[in-house]
Design an enzyme around this catalytic site. Structure first.
Site, mmCIF file in Angstrom:
data_model
loop_
_atom_site.group_PDB
_atom_site.id
_atom_site.type_symbol
_atom_site.label_atom_id
_atom_site.label_comp_id
_atom_site.label_asym_id
_atom_site.label_seq_id
_atom_site.Cartn_x
_atom_site.Cartn_y
_atom_site.Cartn_z
ATOM 1 N N HIS A 1 13.239 4.921 12.607
ATOM 2 C CA HIS A 1 12.999 5.123 11.167
ATOM 3 C C HIS A 1 13.688 6.411 10.712
ATOM 4 C CE1 HIS A 1 10.705 5.841 7.474
ATOM 5 N NE2 HIS A 1 10.177 4.628 7.574
ATOM 6 N N GLU B 1 -2.115 5.087 3.232
ATOM 7 C CA GLU B 1 -2.101 3.686 2.778
ATOM 8 C C GLU B 1 -3.491 3.123 2.501
ATOM 9 O OE1 GLU B 1 -0.364 4.864 5.354
ATOM 10 O OE2 GLU B 1 1.736 4.508 4.842
ATOM 11 N N ARG C 1 2.494 8.248 9.333
ATOM 12 C CA ARG C 1 2.268 9.682 9.094
ATOM 13 C C ARG C 1 1.176 10.261 10.003
ATOM 14 N NH1 ARG C 1 4.862 8.925 4.389
ATOM 15 N NH2 ARG C 1 5.524 10.779 3.256
ATOM 16 N N ASP D 1 0.804 -1.232 0.000
ATOM 17 C CA ASP D 1 0.000 0.000 0.000
ATOM 18 C C ASP D 1 0.830 1.271 0.000
ATOM 19 O OD1 ASP D 1 1.127 -0.040 2.495
ATOM 20 O OD2 ASP D 1 -0.691 -0.670 3.534
ATOM 21 N N HIS E 1 6.496 4.767 12.600
ATOM 22 C CA HIS E 1 6.744 5.662 11.467
ATOM 23 C C HIS E 1 5.491 6.225 10.819
ATOM 24 C CE1 HIS E 1 5.389 2.842 8.354
ATOM 25 N NE2 HIS E 1 5.896 1.903 9.115
ATOM 26 N N GLU F 1 -0.463 -8.941 -1.444
ATOM 27 C CA GLU F 1 -1.022 -8.392 -0.188
ATOM 28 C C GLU F 1 -2.214 -7.487 -0.500
ATOM 29 O OE1 GLU F 1 0.634 -5.333 2.751
ATOM 30 O OE2 GLU F 1 1.548 -7.167 3.478
HETATM 31 C C1 UD1 Z 1 6.739 4.625 3.577
HETATM 32 C C2 UD1 Z 1 5.333 4.240 3.117
HETATM 33 C C3 UD1 Z 1 4.613 3.478 4.214
HETATM 34 C C4 UD1 Z 1 5.442 2.305 4.700
HETATM 35 C C5 UD1 Z 1 6.814 2.805 5.113
HETATM 36 C C6 UD1 Z 1 7.702 1.661 5.521
HETATM 37 C C7 UD1 Z 1 4.123 5.772 1.643
HETATM 38 C C8 UD1 Z 1 3.296 6.995 1.549
HETATM 39 N N1 UD1 Z 1 4.568 5.468 2.864
HETATM 40 O O1 UD1 Z 1 6.591 5.563 4.650
HETATM 41 O O2 UD1 Z 1 3.376 2.993 3.710
HETATM 42 O O3 UD1 Z 1 4.775 1.709 5.785
HETATM 43 O O4 UD1 Z 1 7.424 3.476 4.018
HETATM 44 O O5 UD1 Z 1 8.803 2.107 6.244
HETATM 45 O O6 UD1 Z 1 4.383 5.127 0.667
HETATM 46 N N2 UD1 Z 1 14.159 8.250 4.557
HETATM 47 C C9 UD1 Z 1 15.532 8.195 4.438
HETATM 48 N N3 UD1 Z 1 16.120 7.017 4.085
HETATM 49 C C10 UD1 Z 1 15.413 5.886 3.861
HETATM 50 C C11 UD1 Z 1 14.023 5.934 4.007
HETATM 51 C C12 UD1 Z 1 13.407 7.129 4.342
HETATM 52 O O7 UD1 Z 1 16.217 9.192 4.642
HETATM 53 O O8 UD1 Z 1 16.009 4.846 3.564
HETATM 54 C C13 UD1 Z 1 13.516 9.538 4.906
HETATM 55 C C14 UD1 Z 1 13.525 10.524 3.740
HETATM 56 O O9 UD1 Z 1 13.668 11.826 4.248
HETATM 57 C C15 UD1 Z 1 12.123 10.352 3.148
HETATM 58 C C16 UD1 Z 1 11.325 10.151 4.424
HETATM 59 O O10 UD1 Z 1 12.145 9.310 5.232
HETATM 60 O O11 UD1 Z 1 11.694 11.461 2.417
HETATM 61 C C17 UD1 Z 1 9.962 9.575 4.248
HETATM 62 O O12 UD1 Z 1 9.991 8.424 3.432
HETATM 63 P P1 UD1 Z 1 8.616 7.959 2.704
HETATM 64 O O13 UD1 Z 1 8.893 6.738 1.923
HETATM 65 O O14 UD1 Z 1 7.976 9.103 2.026
HETATM 66 O O15 UD1 Z 1 7.660 7.625 3.916
HETATM 67 P P2 UD1 Z 1 7.757 6.556 5.049
HETATM 68 O O16 UD1 Z 1 7.272 7.210 6.291
HETATM 69 O O17 UD1 Z 1 9.053 5.881 5.045
HETATM 70 N N1 UDP Z 2 12.434 -4.119 9.882
HETATM 71 C C1 UDP Z 2 13.810 -4.167 9.657
HETATM 72 N N2 UDP Z 2 14.615 -3.322 10.372
HETATM 73 C C2 UDP Z 2 14.135 -2.428 11.284
HETATM 74 C C3 UDP Z 2 12.727 -2.371 11.475
HETATM 75 C C4 UDP Z 2 11.908 -3.223 10.752
HETATM 76 O O1 UDP Z 2 14.276 -4.974 8.853
HETATM 77 O O2 UDP Z 2 14.918 -1.701 11.900
HETATM 78 C C5 UDP Z 2 11.549 -5.005 9.086
HETATM 79 C C6 UDP Z 2 10.481 -5.755 9.847
HETATM 80 O O3 UDP Z 2 10.939 -7.026 10.283
HETATM 81 C C7 UDP Z 2 9.355 -5.879 8.820
HETATM 82 C C8 UDP Z 2 9.501 -4.611 7.986
HETATM 83 O O4 UDP Z 2 10.822 -4.138 8.223
HETATM 84 O O5 UDP Z 2 9.535 -6.981 7.958
HETATM 85 C C9 UDP Z 2 8.490 -3.584 8.388
HETATM 86 O O6 UDP Z 2 8.790 -2.353 7.811
HETATM 87 P P1 UDP Z 2 8.105 -1.004 8.264
HETATM 88 O O7 UDP Z 2 7.677 -1.096 9.682
HETATM 89 O O8 UDP Z 2 9.047 0.088 7.888
HETATM 90 O O9 UDP Z 2 6.858 -0.887 7.279
HETATM 91 P P2 UDP Z 2 5.347 -1.406 7.348
HETATM 92 O O10 UDP Z 2 5.370 -2.872 7.525
HETATM 93 O O11 UDP Z 2 4.678 -0.669 8.470
HETATM 94 O O12 UDP Z 2 4.788 -0.977 6.039
#
Ligand code: UD1
Ligand code: UDP
Length: 381
Positions: A249, A137, A219, A101, A217, A123
């Site tokens: 995160h 999501e 939003r 999602d 994490h 999924e």
């Molecule tokens: C995203 C997904 C969420 C998912 C989550 C898993 C959307 C809208 N959100 O949320 O559904 O549950 O990933 O973790 O698709 N950033 C870094 N390095 C990284 C990753 C993130 O610096 O490796 C920072 C960046 O500033 C980035 C911000 O995190 O802009 C937000 O990342 P984004 O993918 O937009 O949202 P998540 O909260 O990670």
């Molecule tokens: N995970 C990981 N390292 C971490 C935290 C989570 O590998 O420090 C793994 C966790 O086991 C799971 C996935 O990341 O498989 C979940 O990711 P996240 O919580 O970012 O996203 P969501 O599942 O909420 O979309």
């Protein structure tokens, strides 16, 4: 040009959980003679995605590299949509696979639909029916369901959600969640796994204490929600029998409050996001898990770990019904009270630690492959 009779599949993903959940599907597709498989990462996440690619030894064929620090959803979406046009022109896939999602999955499904390419959604069918929880999501999933040709639902409840929305029954397959396949593969690989990161993690754990593992994490919790979560963690950390371990995160909207409010607390260890094997190891060592993650709600029952879900709604209702998870929202009082109850009440703890997993048995990717083998991908619709 695709080899005769061989279908070209392009897996598109961008974030940590999508990569973990598509890794087992990639592994099977890649070995299968009927399919030529390529991977396109959007890199909506960068570091957190690369950790997974490296562990599962996946080298993408295409990398849109779209992540910009603190990027908003609109610019993220337009970068993905734009980037995928060129990838489709080069790769010419018969079908794309998207997972879950995220913005990557929905926009990739949209791009494929616009380009006349079939969409397989892994999924599929998770719903809260609350458009703002989780945000964005819930709407992403609903939109992806409209765009997809094949829906791989992890559970019967997910299938029923799709049927309620008018998706044809013969387009839906109940397979279990591929995250369980990934988890079981991860546990197997962990037996001989050594890394400096794992050694450093082991050195930071106090074996005399109950480890409370925290991740967060979402939003919809930015701002007050994260303040409440941090307040609860401060209170819980006053107990001398716990150690809170929190891999934070990389979203700046999470990093800022967490490091500023919890950076110097005794009994709280903040750290960078962990690689998948290190994280699995840490889940295994934990007493309980406090999280808003979707994937962790699904993994924890396989490890017999109770989960307190820091959200007001969950689409993983199967865990609530199985009694292995409980919704505690983002109210600091309720979070603290729920953690204390589990620490103080052995009977409750045992009830929430059941090892039956309603989300799958590790065969989801195999079932997805079986379904693909039965379907025809070459006919234009
Ligand atoms: C995203 C997904 C969420 C998912 C989550 C898993 C959307 C809208 N959100 O949320 O559904 O549950 O990933 O973790 O698709 N950033 C870094 N390095 C990284 C990753 C993130 O610096 O490796 C920072 C960046 O500033 C980035 C911000 O995190 O802009 C937000 O990342 P984004 O993918 O937009 O949202 P998540 O909260 O990670
Ligand atoms: N995970 C990981 N390292 C971490 C935290 C989570 O590998 O420090 C793994 C966790 O086991 C799971 C996935 O990341 O498989 C979940 O990711 P996240 O919580 O970012 O996203 P969501 O599942 O909420 O979309």
């Amino acid at each position: 040009m695709n080899k005769k009779g061989v279908k070209k599949i392009l897996l598109i993903f961008g974030t940590r959980p999508e990569a973990i959940k598509l890794a087992p599907v990639y592994r099977l597709l890649n070995q299968h003679p009927h399919f030529e498989t390529e991977v396109c990462v959007t890199a909506q996440h960068r570091e957190m995605l690369d950790q997974v690619l490296s562990f599962f030894q996946i080298t993408p064929n295409y990398d849109l590299n779209v992540m910009k620090k603190g990027q908003g959803l609109v610019s993220l979406s337009s970068a993905i949509l734009d980037g995928l046009k060129e990838v489709f022109d080069q790769a010419k896939p018969d079908a794309v696979f998207v997972q879950g999602d995220t913005t990557t999955s929905t926009i990739a499904a949209l791009a494929a639909f616009y380009s006349g390419i079939k969409v397989c959604h892994v999924e599929a069918g998770l719903r809260t029916l609350n458009r703002f929880s989780p945000y964005p999501e819930e709407i992403n999933r609903q939109v992806t369901a409209r765009l997809a040709d094949l829906h791989f639902a992890p559970t019967i409840a997910a299938k029923n959600n799709l049927l309620d929305e008018g998706i044809e029954p013969d387009k839906i397959w109940v397979t279990g969640n591929t995250v369980i396949d990934a988890l079981l593969q991860g546990i197997e690989l962990l037996a001989d796994y050594k890394s400096p990161e794992l050694a450093s993690l082991k050195a930071q754990i106090d074996p005399t204490k109950n480890v409370i593992l925290v991740t967060g994490h979402r939003r919809e919790s930015f701002g007050d929600g994260f303040k409440q979560i941090c307040l609860a963690l401060k209170k819980i950390a006053q107990r001398t029998d716990v150690q809170i371990i929190y891999p934070v995160h990389l979203n700046p909207k999470v990093q800022e409050p967490v490091y500023s409010l919890l950076g110097d607390e005794e009994n709280i260890t903040l750290m960078k996001p962990l690689g998948y094997p290190e994280f699995i190891w840490l889940m295994q060592q934990s007493f309980l898990i406090l999280t808003d993650s979707g994937g962790i709600q699904e993994e924890a029952p396989s490890l017999g770990k109770p989960v307190l879900v820091m959200r007001n709604h969950t689409e993983r209702t199967e865990a609530l019904e199985a009694g292995t998870a409980q919704l505690v929202g983002t109210n600091s009082g309720l979070i603290t009270q729920s953690v204390n109850r589990l620490l103080n009440d052995d009977t409750l703890y045992r009830e929430m630690s059941a090892k039956e997993n309603p989300f799958g048995d590790g065969s989801a990717s195999k079932q997805i492959l079986e379904c693909l083998n039965e379907k025809e991908f070459s006919d234009p619709k």
